[in-house]
Write an enzyme that holds these catalytic residues in place. Structure first.
Site, mmCIF file in Angstrom:
data_model
loop_
_atom_site.group_PDB
_atom_site.id
_atom_site.type_symbol
_atom_site.label_atom_id
_atom_site.label_comp_id
_atom_site.label_asym_id
_atom_site.label_seq_id
_atom_site.Cartn_x
_atom_site.Cartn_y
_atom_site.Cartn_z
ATOM 1 N N VAL A 94 -3.251 9.605 3.082
ATOM 2 C CA VAL A 94 -3.970 10.281 2.001
ATOM 3 C C VAL A 94 -4.308 9.294 0.890
ATOM 4 O O VAL A 94 -5.434 9.257 0.378
ATOM 5 C CB VAL A 94 -3.143 11.462 1.447
ATOM 6 C CG1 VAL A 94 -3.821 12.070 0.214
ATOM 7 C CG2 VAL A 94 -2.950 12.534 2.520
ATOM 8 N N CYS A 95 -3.337 8.469 0.512
ATOM 9 C CA CYS A 95 -3.549 7.502 -0.564
ATOM 10 C C CYS A 95 -4.608 6.468 -0.198
ATOM 11 O O CYS A 95 -5.350 5.993 -1.068
ATOM 12 C CB CYS A 95 -2.233 6.799 -0.910
ATOM 13 S SG CYS A 95 -0.943 7.919 -1.507
ATOM 14 N N THR A 96 -4.688 6.116 1.073
ATOM 15 C CA THR A 96 -5.705 5.165 1.520
ATOM 16 C C THR A 96 -7.104 5.704 1.236
ATOM 17 O O THR A 96 -7.976 4.983 0.733
ATOM 18 C CB THR A 96 -5.539 4.874 3.024
ATOM 19 O OG1 THR A 96 -4.256 4.266 3.251
ATOM 20 C CG2 THR A 96 -6.635 3.941 3.530
ATOM 21 N N LEU A 99 -7.729 5.682 -2.763
ATOM 22 C CA LEU A 99 -8.029 4.382 -3.357
ATOM 23 C C LEU A 99 -9.439 3.927 -2.988
ATOM 24 O O LEU A 99 -10.142 3.320 -3.800
ATOM 25 C CB LEU A 99 -6.994 3.348 -2.916
ATOM 26 C CG LEU A 99 -5.645 3.444 -3.626
ATOM 27 C CD1 LEU A 99 -4.606 2.576 -2.933
ATOM 28 C CD2 LEU A 99 -5.777 3.024 -5.085
#
Length: 265
Positions: A94-96, A99
């Site tokens: 999810v964080c990928t 960002l």
């Protein structure tokens, strides 16, 4: 305050909390005993009483290593607006995607005088490879710094840890560190958001909030639900209708209710 040190191996929550207490002593002299029930036994640690991160309070300063060198956070912000957004670990799916989305909006944030800085609770040694993945997946070029917070010093300082993670700390050292802070040039916190691990953030909403805050500061207005740049704004209750007509124009104030007046800017 001393610079945060890198860590090559995960630390237990007791070690993290103990080290955090030592590093943060100049910032918070008072501490409280905080027992943590571990899945694999009992442990306790003295955890600093965290700053109260209310809207309008000064964002706590810190020193840290990033993918673009060591920083003093307040000096890095300088006279700009800033967005600090955090992640529990490198190579998280999810964080990928998040960002990558923020990296694509770099020019839009720069137009508004906003600096972006990420944080991941890993050492900066792995951040570089993660950035390569982000750039490949999102077809972008991530150019803002990412803080290495392997010891969760900043995560604790900014109270990014969820209750479930604290209670389950015996079985994992990865925490749900998924917060967003918008900070103005006076270093005051203007917005906070904390997301669950399962829900991706909305980069367009962060940009919209920046537009709303800057418009309100510059024009002395507030913004209604789902407001976008160019929409009508609201005359705040502290301004009378008579004064609003003087400020915005006699025919440029629309009264729906005595307490709800719209105008265009």
């Amino acid at each position: 305050m001393a610079s945060f040190l890198r860590s090559s191996a995960p630390r237990s929550i007791a070690q993290q909390a103990s080290r955090f207490a030592a590093v943060q002593q100049p910032l918070a002299a008072r501490t409280r005993a905080a027992p943590f029930l571990f899945r694999r036994g009992l442990a306790s640690a003295s955890v600093p009483e965290q700053p109260r991160l209310r809207l309008g309070s000064v964002a706590p300063n810190f020193k840290a290593s990033t993918t673009q060198g060591d920083i003093d956070f307040h000096q890095w912000i300088a006279d700009s607006w800033a967005i600090l957004f955090s992640h529990p670990a490198d190579f998280t799916p999810v964080c990928t995607t998040e960002l990558g989305a923020f990296a694509k909006l770099k020019d839009e944030f720069e137009k508004r005088g906003v600096k972006m800085i990420g944080l991941s609770a890993n050492d900066i040694g792995s951040h570089g490879k993660w950035i390569e993945d982000i750039n490949e997946i999102s077809n972008t070029n991530l150019s803002f710094p990412i803080i290495g917070d392997a010891d969760r010093n900043v995560a604790f300082l900014y109270d990014m840890i969820t209750q479930d993670d604290l209670e389950n700390a015996g079985r994992a050292t990865a925490f749900t560190i998924r917060s967003v802070f918008i900070i103005d040039p006076s270093k005051k916190i203007r917005l906070t958001m904390m997301y669950p691990a399962s829900t991706g953030r909305n980069s367009a909403e962060v940009l919209r909030v920046i537009d709303s805050l800057q418009t309100g500061d510059q024009k002395g207005v507030t913004t209604p639900i789902d407001w976008q740049v160019g929409d009508d704004v609201i005359v705040p209750p502290t301004v009378s209708t008579e004064d609003a007509k003087k400020k915005f124009g006699k025919d440029n104030v629309r009264e729906v209710k005595p307490y709800l007046r719209y105008t265009t800017i």
